[in-house]
Design an enzyme around this catalytic site. Structure first.
Site, PDB file in Angstrom:
ATOM      1  CG  ASN A   6      -1.757   1.225   1.369  1.00  0.00           C
ATOM      2  OD1 ASN A   6      -1.796   2.056   0.472  1.00  0.00           O
ATOM      3  ND2 ASN A   6      -2.443   1.344   2.497  1.00  0.00           N
ATOM      4  CE  LYS A   8      -0.269   3.162   4.878  1.00  0.00           C
ATOM      5  NZ  LYS A   8      -0.242   3.258   6.322  1.00  0.00           N
ATOM      6  CG  HIS A  92      -5.950   1.919   5.325  1.00  0.00           C
ATOM      7  ND1 HIS A  92      -5.498   2.816   6.269  1.00  0.00           N
ATOM      8  CD2 HIS A  92      -4.947   1.041   5.108  1.00  0.00           C
ATOM      9  CE1 HIS A  92      -4.255   2.482   6.602  1.00  0.00           C
ATOM     10  NE2 HIS A  92      -3.898   1.412   5.913  1.00  0.00           N
ATOM     11  CD  GLU A  94      -3.010   5.424   6.872  1.00  0.00           C
ATOM     12  OE1 GLU A  94      -3.030   5.476   5.633  1.00  0.00           O
ATOM     13  OE2 GLU A  94      -2.081   4.914   7.525  1.00  0.00           O
ATOM     14  CD  GLU A 164      -3.397  -2.372   7.417  1.00  0.00           C
ATOM     15  OE1 GLU A 164      -2.329  -2.631   6.854  1.00  0.00           O
ATOM     16  OE2 GLU A 164      -4.007  -1.303   7.258  1.00  0.00           O
ATOM     17  N   GLY A 170       2.633   2.415  10.795  1.00  0.00           N
ATOM     18  CA  GLY A 170       3.565   3.530  10.627  1.00  0.00           C
ATOM     19  C   GLY A 170       4.333   3.879  11.889  1.00  0.00           C
ATOM     20  CB  SER A 208       5.409  -1.680  11.825  1.00  0.00           C
ATOM     21  OG  SER A 208       5.011  -0.341  12.100  1.00  0.00           O
TER      22      SER A 208
HETATM   23  P1  13P Z   1       3.008   0.473   7.682  1.00  0.00           P
HETATM   24  O1  13P Z   1       3.526  -0.826   7.088  1.00  0.00           O
HETATM   25  O2  13P Z   1       3.734   1.678   7.170  1.00  0.00           O
HETATM   26  O3  13P Z   1       2.935   0.399   9.163  1.00  0.00           O
HETATM   27  O4  13P Z   1       1.508   0.655   7.150  1.00  0.00           O
HETATM   28  C1  13P Z   1       0.611  -0.395   7.293  1.00  0.00           C
HETATM   29  C2  13P Z   1      -0.599  -0.072   6.525  1.00  0.00           C
HETATM   30  O5  13P Z   1      -1.367   0.804   6.908  1.00  0.00           O
HETATM   31  C3  13P Z   1      -0.831  -0.801   5.264  1.00  0.00           C
HETATM   32  O6  13P Z   1      -2.118  -0.579   4.776  1.00  0.00           O
END
Ligand code: 13P
Length: 268
Positions: A6, A8, A92, A94, A164, A170, A208
């Site tokens: 992803n 992002k 997601h 976010e 997640e 992150g 992560s």
């Molecule tokens: P990270 O791997 O940067 O922690 O992000 C995970 C994520 O949100 C994947 O959709």
């Protein structure tokens, strides 16, 4: 195993060339893994072109709840499918946090994805406060149930879920393999209670994920792959994660067959 990157809201046309080229060269059929990259919408054409002769799948990070019409700023699943897209992340954390998405909208997005031939990757996960209060299983199974309850049986059977934990996204603080397995086992039990078909739903872990610790995650019985954020921006790191997933899959196949959880692996 299914390993989904992803990106992002990262990348640019110049930077993408090198990253996609590296993925195209490094991810081959014999890795024994279905690798996918979910890129920002403007880069779909570039990604489709760069990866079309490779086994790497293309996905998006969201789709509209609607199929077309007066929805300014939205992108439909049909539009994504036109660019060779086969996967769509929906719900997601976010988007739940910043766009205030709730289960009604997330389920509609999953429906749209299925209608247009995309596999919805539905994200669920608890906050740190919810974990500290011992509510992880409750929060996650409620999120999963709310999506299932809004879909037909046929639609439910197309889903992939990604666990997640929000505190791991992150932050560099991945869940341990054991922590991931505990939650995946809860989700699996819920799915099994619905039907034997749903028991085979692929479950990804995200938060992560890095190559160094991926084997611990992939070694867990109910982990069928990963959703990788930051580490997917480094193509070599992402390839290493895919390699680890491929090895874990081989080991698992020696211990018993995986049915639908493996079926999508043969998808182009
Ligand atoms: P990270 O791997 O940067 O922690 O992000 C995970 C994520 O949100 C994947 O959709």
């Amino acid at each position: 195993m299914l390993v989904v990157g992803n990106w992002k809201m990262n990348g640019n046309r110049v930077e993408n060339v090198a990253r996609l080229d590296c993925l195209a060269k490094g991810i081959t059929e014999n890795l024994n893994v279905q690798a996918v990259v979910c890129v920002p919408f403007p880069y779909l054409a570039q990604t489709e072109q760069a990866l079309q002769a490779t086994p790497v799948g293309v996905g998006v990070q969201d789709v509209s709840t609607q199929s077309k019409g007066a929805y300014t700023g939205e992108v439909s699943a049909a539009m994504a499918a036109e660019f060779g897209c086969r996967y769509a992340i929906v719900g997601h954390s976010e988007r739940r946090a910043y766009q205030f998405e709730l289960s009604d909208a997330i389920a509609l997005k999953a429906k749209q994805a299925v209608v247009h031939g995309l596999i919805p990757i539905v994200c669920v996960g608890e906050t740190l406060e919810e974990r500290a209060a011992g509510r992880t299983a409750d929060v996650v199974t409620t999120q999963v149930s709310e999506i299932l309850d809004r879909l037909t049986v046929e639609e439910q059977e197309q889903l992939v879920f990604a666990y997640e934990p929000i505190w791991a996204i992150g932050t560099g603080k991945s869940a341990s393999g054991k922590e991931a397995q505990e939650v995946h086992a809860c989700i699996r039990a819920l799915l099994r209670s619905r039907s034997s078909q749903l028991a085979n739903t692929p479950l990804l872990y995200g938060g992560s994920v890095k190559a160094a610790r991926a084997s611990d995650i992939f070694g867990q019985a109910d982990v069928d792959g990963a959703l990788v954020g930051g580490a997917s921006l480094d193509a070599n790191e992402f390839i290493q994660i895919c390699l680890n997933a491929g090895r874990a899959r081989c080991a698992r196949e020696r211990t018993g067959p995986i049915t639908r959880r493996a079926a999508w692996q043969s998808a182009p």
